[in-house]
Design a protein around this motif. Structure first.
Motif, mmCIF file in Angstrom:
data_model
loop_
_atom_site.group_PDB
_atom_site.id
_atom_site.type_symbol
_atom_site.label_atom_id
_atom_site.label_comp_id
_atom_site.label_asym_id
_atom_site.label_seq_id
_atom_site.Cartn_x
_atom_site.Cartn_y
_atom_site.Cartn_z
ATOM 1 N N UNK A 136 0.843 -1.196 0.000
ATOM 2 C CA UNK A 136 0.000 0.000 0.000
ATOM 3 C C UNK A 136 0.878 1.245 0.000
ATOM 4 N N UNK A 137 0.323 2.357 -0.461
ATOM 5 C CA UNK A 137 1.016 3.635 -0.348
ATOM 6 C C UNK A 137 0.796 4.157 1.069
ATOM 7 N N UNK A 138 1.844 4.299 1.854
ATOM 8 C CA UNK A 138 1.741 4.654 3.271
ATOM 9 C C UNK A 138 2.515 5.932 3.525
ATOM 10 N N UNK A 139 1.918 6.852 4.243
ATOM 11 C CA UNK A 139 2.625 8.066 4.625
ATOM 12 C C UNK A 139 2.253 8.484 6.040
ATOM 13 N N UNK A 140 3.169 9.203 6.666
ATOM 14 C CA UNK A 140 2.965 9.745 8.004
ATOM 15 C C UNK A 140 2.997 11.263 7.898
ATOM 16 N N UNK A 141 1.994 11.908 8.454
ATOM 17 C CA UNK A 141 1.904 13.361 8.380
ATOM 18 C C UNK A 141 1.841 13.968 9.771
ATOM 19 N N UNK A 142 2.551 15.052 9.942
ATOM 20 C CA UNK A 142 2.456 15.821 11.174
ATOM 21 C C UNK A 142 1.116 16.540 11.186
ATOM 22 N N UNK A 143 0.344 16.309 12.217
ATOM 23 C CA UNK A 143 -1.021 16.806 12.261
ATOM 24 C C UNK A 143 -1.084 18.228 12.798
ATOM 25 N N UNK A 144 -1.748 19.080 12.069
ATOM 26 C CA UNK A 144 -2.041 20.414 12.568
ATOM 27 C C UNK A 144 -3.099 20.302 13.662
#
Length: 226
Positions: A136-144
């Motif tokens: 799968x395409x997986x990403x981690x984002x810093x949440x506002x």
């Protein structure tokens, strides 16, 4: 929003997939409310939004994969990374399918640690599929402070738990829900910041791990009473 399992794919619903703490439970005593650990699913028009990733997400993942018309965008908002809140991830089928785009939204202070914790669930000898082999395409984002996903707005607040934890609120077009789990109230009560965060919410899921008598021997464990 509803807790009806049959409404998993209906836009604007909330499904409680699991509400147990510490470990999943089975047997006749657990049939009414189910035995899975912390996991909830909100459905927007083009995405699935998970609050926590306990064992309840496994069955949901199977249903998502089997429905060819289901959205391929999945968002995770994990309160923290103790086992019961992430135990469903290795067996979550969309992670093993290339057509899915899966995003983990984490408070900035948990971004690095969270990525290591999630990928570590797939490390040998605990699981046979390595993190690097997931398709799968997986990403981690810093949440506002808040994230918009279609018509849903997900916001966060800090909770009082060993190692830290995050509470979440989802505001939708018609209803709102807040998940405040693994949070220890202070002596004088729940912190004002959490009370304000939950103000006028339609549905509140709050930590009720201990009875008042039990809590006297468990101060500092990061949980509240009903």
């Amino acid at each position: 929003m509803t807790t009806a399992q049959t409404n998993l794919f209906q836009e604007g619903t909330l499904t409680v997939l699991g509400a147990r703490g510490s470990a999943p439970a089975s047997g006749s005593d657990f049939q009414k409310f189910g035995g899975h650990t912390s996991s909830m699913l909100a459905r927007s028009s083009h995405a699935f939004v998970f609050l926590d990733a306990g064992t309840g997400i496994v069955d949901a993942g199977e249903r998502i994969v089997q429905d060819k018309a289901a959205p391929k965008s999945i968002h995770f908002f994990v309160t923290h990374f103790h086992w019961d809140h992430v135990a469903g991830l290795p067996m979550f089928r969309p992670l093993h399918r290339p057509e899915f785009h899966i995003t983990f939204h984490l408070a900035p202070e948990f971004l690095s640690m969270g990525k290591a914790a999630v990928s570590g669930l797939f490390a040998a000898p605990y699981f046979p599929v390595a993190w690097e082999d997931l398709v799968a395409k997986i990403e981690f984002q810093s949440m506002a402070e808040a994230v918009d996903i279609d018509s849903l707005t997900v916001s966060r607040t800090k909770l009082n738990h060993p190692g830290g934890a995050t509470g979440y609120r989802i505001n939708g077009p018609r209803h709102s829900v807040a998940l405040i789990t693994d949070n220890e109230h202070e002596t004088e009560g729940t912190p004002a910041s959490v009370v304000t965060f939950c103000e006028k919410v339609d549905h509140l899921f709050y930590d009720a791990h201990f009875t008042p008598d039990e809590y006297e021997a468990h101060s500092g464990w990061g949980h509240s009473t009903w």
